[in-house]
Design a protein around this motif. Sequence first.
Motif, PDB file in Angstrom:
ATOM      1  N   SER A 128      59.112  49.573  46.434  1.00  0.00           N
ATOM      2  CA  SER A 128      58.675  49.909  44.907  1.00  0.00           C
ATOM      3  C   SER A 128      56.852  50.737  44.829  1.00  0.00           C
ATOM      4  O   SER A 128      56.637  51.309  44.388  1.00  0.00           O
ATOM      5  CB  SER A 128      59.179  49.299  43.897  1.00  0.00           C
ATOM      6  OG  SER A 128      57.962  47.839  44.050  1.00  0.00           O
ATOM      7  N   PHE A 177      54.988  47.742  44.406  1.00  0.00           N
ATOM      8  CA  PHE A 177      54.255  47.194  43.561  1.00  0.00           C
ATOM      9  C   PHE A 177      54.543  45.169  44.252  1.00  0.00           C
ATOM     10  O   PHE A 177      53.317  44.777  44.168  1.00  0.00           O
ATOM     11  CB  PHE A 177      55.473  46.794  42.588  1.00  0.00           C
ATOM     12  CG  PHE A 177      55.824  47.443  41.563  1.00  0.00           C
ATOM     13  CD1 PHE A 177      54.127  48.449  41.352  1.00  0.00           C
ATOM     14  CD2 PHE A 177      56.682  47.821  41.114  1.00  0.00           C
ATOM     15  CE1 PHE A 177      54.323  49.601  39.988  1.00  0.00           C
ATOM     16  CE2 PHE A 177      56.958  48.461  39.118  1.00  0.00           C
ATOM     17  CZ  PHE A 177      55.627  49.713  39.660  1.00  0.00           C
ATOM     18  N   GLU A 178      55.073  45.239  45.323  1.00  0.00           N
ATOM     19  CA  GLU A 178      55.434  44.166  46.452  1.00  0.00           C
ATOM     20  C   GLU A 178      54.169  43.579  47.169  1.00  0.00           C
ATOM     21  O   GLU A 178      53.389  44.862  47.520  1.00  0.00           O
ATOM     22  CB  GLU A 178      56.951  44.038  47.289  1.00  0.00           C
ATOM     23  CG  GLU A 178      57.060  45.016  47.903  1.00  0.00           C
ATOM     24  CD  GLU A 178      57.608  46.427  47.169  1.00  0.00           C
ATOM     25  OE1 GLU A 178      58.734  46.703  46.988  1.00  0.00           O
ATOM     26  OE2 GLU A 178      56.990  47.143  46.915  1.00  0.00           O
ATOM     27  N   GLN A 198      52.414  44.497  50.707  1.00  0.00           N
ATOM     28  CA  GLN A 198      52.178  45.355  51.818  1.00  0.00           C
ATOM     29  C   GLN A 198      52.648  44.405  52.951  1.00  0.00           C
ATOM     30  O   GLN A 198      52.994  45.141  54.224  1.00  0.00           O
ATOM     31  CB  GLN A 198      51.209  46.344  51.558  1.00  0.00           C
ATOM     32  CG  GLN A 198      51.216  46.634  50.313  1.00  0.00           C
ATOM     33  CD  GLN A 198      52.828  47.709  50.051  1.00  0.00           C
ATOM     34  OE1 GLN A 198      53.169  48.635  50.861  1.00  0.00           O
ATOM     35  NE2 GLN A 198      53.363  47.875  48.955  1.00  0.00           N
ATOM     36  N   THR A 249      55.138  37.432  41.487  1.00  0.00           N
ATOM     37  CA  THR A 249      53.900  38.844  42.690  1.00  0.00           C
ATOM     38  C   THR A 249      53.194  38.039  43.093  1.00  0.00           C
ATOM     39  O   THR A 249      52.516  37.925  43.875  1.00  0.00           O
ATOM     40  CB  THR A 249      52.974  38.597  41.470  1.00  0.00           C
ATOM     41  OG1 THR A 249      52.873  37.242  40.559  1.00  0.00           O
ATOM     42  CG2 THR A 249      53.455  39.794  39.895  1.00  0.00           C
ATOM     43  N   LYS A 259      63.143  52.728  44.961  1.00  0.00           N
ATOM     44  CA  LYS A 259      62.271  53.979  44.485  1.00  0.00           C
ATOM     45  C   LYS A 259      63.186  55.045  43.081  1.00  0.00           C
ATOM     46  O   LYS A 259      63.128  55.879  42.583  1.00  0.00           O
ATOM     47  CB  LYS A 259      61.972  55.160  45.153  1.00  0.00           C
ATOM     48  CG  LYS A 259      60.809  54.955  45.910  1.00  0.00           C
ATOM     49  CD  LYS A 259      59.877  55.712  46.579  1.00  0.00           C
ATOM     50  CE  LYS A 259      58.404  54.738  47.798  1.00  0.00           C
ATOM     51  NZ  LYS A 259      58.458  53.960  48.352  1.00  0.00           N
ATOM     52  N   PHE A 300      62.525  50.416  38.007  1.00  0.00           N
ATOM     53  CA  PHE A 300      61.598  49.971  38.541  1.00  0.00           C
ATOM     54  C   PHE A 300      61.508  51.635  37.932  1.00  0.00           C
ATOM     55  O   PHE A 300      59.803  51.531  37.739  1.00  0.00           O
ATOM     56  CB  PHE A 300      61.207  50.935  40.433  1.00  0.00           C
ATOM     57  CG  PHE A 300      60.432  51.510  40.404  1.00  0.00           C
ATOM     58  CD1 PHE A 300      58.957  50.923  40.711  1.00  0.00           C
ATOM     59  CD2 PHE A 300      60.623  52.856  41.176  1.00  0.00           C
ATOM     60  CE1 PHE A 300      58.203  51.594  41.136  1.00  0.00           C
ATOM     61  CE2 PHE A 300      59.383  53.380  41.352  1.00  0.00           C
ATOM     62  CZ  PHE A 300      58.968  53.027  41.556  1.00  0.00           C
ATOM     63  N   GLN A 353      58.914  51.612  34.857  1.00  0.00           N
ATOM     64  CA  GLN A 353      57.346  51.093  35.087  1.00  0.00           C
ATOM     65  C   GLN A 353      56.064  51.951  35.350  1.00  0.00           C
ATOM     66  O   GLN A 353      55.375  51.424  35.306  1.00  0.00           O
ATOM     67  CB  GLN A 353      57.604  50.090  35.439  1.00  0.00           C
ATOM     68  CG  GLN A 353      58.441  48.456  35.046  1.00  0.00           C
ATOM     69  CD  GLN A 353      58.844  47.500  36.232  1.00  0.00           C
ATOM     70  OE1 GLN A 353      57.810  47.013  36.617  1.00  0.00           O
ATOM     71  NE2 GLN A 353      60.053  47.526  36.324  1.00  0.00           N
ATOM     72  N   THR A 354      57.018  53.124  35.854  1.00  0.00           N
ATOM     73  CA  THR A 354      56.115  53.736  36.284  1.00  0.00           C
ATOM     74  C   THR A 354      55.571  54.560  34.899  1.00  0.00           C
ATOM     75  O   THR A 354      55.247  54.834  34.420  1.00  0.00           O
ATOM     76  CB  THR A 354      56.851  55.401  36.810  1.00  0.00           C
ATOM     77  OG1 THR A 354      57.919  56.503  36.619  1.00  0.00           O
ATOM     78  CG2 THR A 354      57.571  54.597  38.306  1.00  0.00           C
ATOM     79  N   TRP A 356      53.343  44.281  30.965  1.00  0.00           N
ATOM     80  CA  TRP A 356      52.130  44.261  32.128  1.00  0.00           C
ATOM     81  C   TRP A 356      52.174  45.846  32.555  1.00  0.00           C
ATOM     82  O   TRP A 356      50.775  45.764  32.272  1.00  0.00           O
ATOM     83  CB  TRP A 356      53.001  44.022  32.976  1.00  0.00           C
ATOM     84  CG  TRP A 356      53.872  44.645  33.990  1.00  0.00           C
ATOM     85  CD1 TRP A 356      55.015  44.517  34.046  1.00  0.00           C
ATOM     86  CD2 TRP A 356      53.193  44.835  35.030  1.00  0.00           C
ATOM     87  NE1 TRP A 356      55.571  45.184  34.847  1.00  0.00           N
ATOM     88  CE2 TRP A 356      54.968  46.136  35.947  1.00  0.00           C
ATOM     89  CE3 TRP A 356      51.691  45.136  36.143  1.00  0.00           C
ATOM     90  CZ2 TRP A 356      54.585  46.214  36.746  1.00  0.00           C
ATOM     91  CZ3 TRP A 356      52.313  45.624  37.450  1.00  0.00           C
ATOM     92  CH2 TRP A 356      52.672  45.872  37.606  1.00  0.00           C
ATOM     93  N   ARG A 357      52.485  46.839  32.335  1.00  0.00           N
ATOM     94  CA  ARG A 357      52.005  48.371  32.365  1.00  0.00           C
ATOM     95  C   ARG A 357      51.310  49.107  31.443  1.00  0.00           C
ATOM     96  O   ARG A 357      50.960  50.387  32.030  1.00  0.00           O
ATOM     97  CB  ARG A 357      52.906  49.423  33.052  1.00  0.00           C
ATOM     98  CG  ARG A 357      53.770  48.543  34.517  1.00  0.00           C
ATOM     99  CD  ARG A 357      52.881  49.064  36.022  1.00  0.00           C
ATOM    100  NE  ARG A 357      53.264  50.321  36.149  1.00  0.00           N
ATOM    101  CZ  ARG A 357      52.530  50.351  37.055  1.00  0.00           C
ATOM    102  NH1 ARG A 357      51.461  50.086  37.697  1.00  0.00           N
ATOM    103  NH2 ARG A 357      52.688  51.608  36.852  1.00  0.00           N
TER     104      ARG A 357
END
Length: 376
Positions: A47, A49-50, A52, A135, A212, A217, A220-221, A294-295
């Motif tokens: 995604s 968000f994790e 890397q 997170t 994706k 997910f 949240q984009t 959160w976004r």
Amino acid sequence: MDVRLLKKEIIEYSKTIGIDKIGFTSASPFTEMKNRLRIQQELNYQSGFEEQDIEKRVTPSLLMDSPQSIISIALAYPSKMKERVIGKKGERRGIFCRASWGTDYHIILKDRLKKLEEFIAEKVPGAQFKSMVDTGELVDRAVAQRAGIGWSGKNCSIITPEFGSYVYLGEMITNIRFEPDTPMEDRCGSCNKCVEACPTGALVQGGQLNAKRCIAFLTQTKGFLPEEFREKLGNRLYGCDTCQTVCPENKGKDFHFHPEMEPDPEIAKPLLKPLLHISNREFKERYGHVSGSWRGKKPIQRNAIIALAHFKDETAVNDLIKVLNEDPRPVIRGTAAWALGKIGGENAKNALLKAKETEADLEVLNEIEKGIELCS
């Protein structure tokens, strides 16, 4: 120090502070997960968000000096609302997924982990900890699976025999060497319901997710939602529960152990039209305490516009025209243009034709063209 006794005392204490399940595992690297994460990265299924750095996600010793064990915790959350609100014509509602009901679960789990740390520190002076929720660097599911909390289901969730997959997970790395618990046997068997039910085919196969394509997910984009996913979104504002609700292991599972997890129906299933014009301040005051905020408000507003199109809510046409003409954000204006086209009608079409004359943003103009075509 009698570590066996300490483990027993921790388990007993955990029950008194609202931890529904606890498990222990070693702090050795998660080698199998490392291979899975590499494949995910190669296939571009992540995604974004994790964390890397794959090494950090699978190697506890990179996160703390001399780690010996990891304690995994699980808290069960409700799957049904005690009080229900129902949308109707002219008053359509969106929905936040169950993981965004009540107080943000990060806050709840961090509170439990902090209490657990304090309890252990009193018993073992000099004990070290590093706790994380969602997170953090480690993969919560990999820790929970190895600690015997549940098995990793085909829906990519940890499934517990007691609570199904309706559990929040957190973990604590420590320098105390506890006896590890036994991992649980996979019980999914030949069942493939979650894979078959996924609206976007994001569950490529059992246990493998193309994040994706996952609606959770996508909600949240912040950009334009690709057109192929707009019809699939339905009235979802944040997250998606389909792969959980179809799971036979979740049938009849609904637990109300934690008051702070109880949803306010007006927030978990809010009216859509008021979301279009909500200010940043109002959004923070009303939704700031839930994880789905959160976004910020932009993705929620975009999704609310798509939901109104899904319902073909003619009573929202004037609201959408106002958004099309006045909102400063191209993504919101453009999505409103597309939604007006989906709802249709003379009023919507005239507004689109008028907006076409003054709109300067190329992406928005593209959406206006789509809207006009849909109206025809």
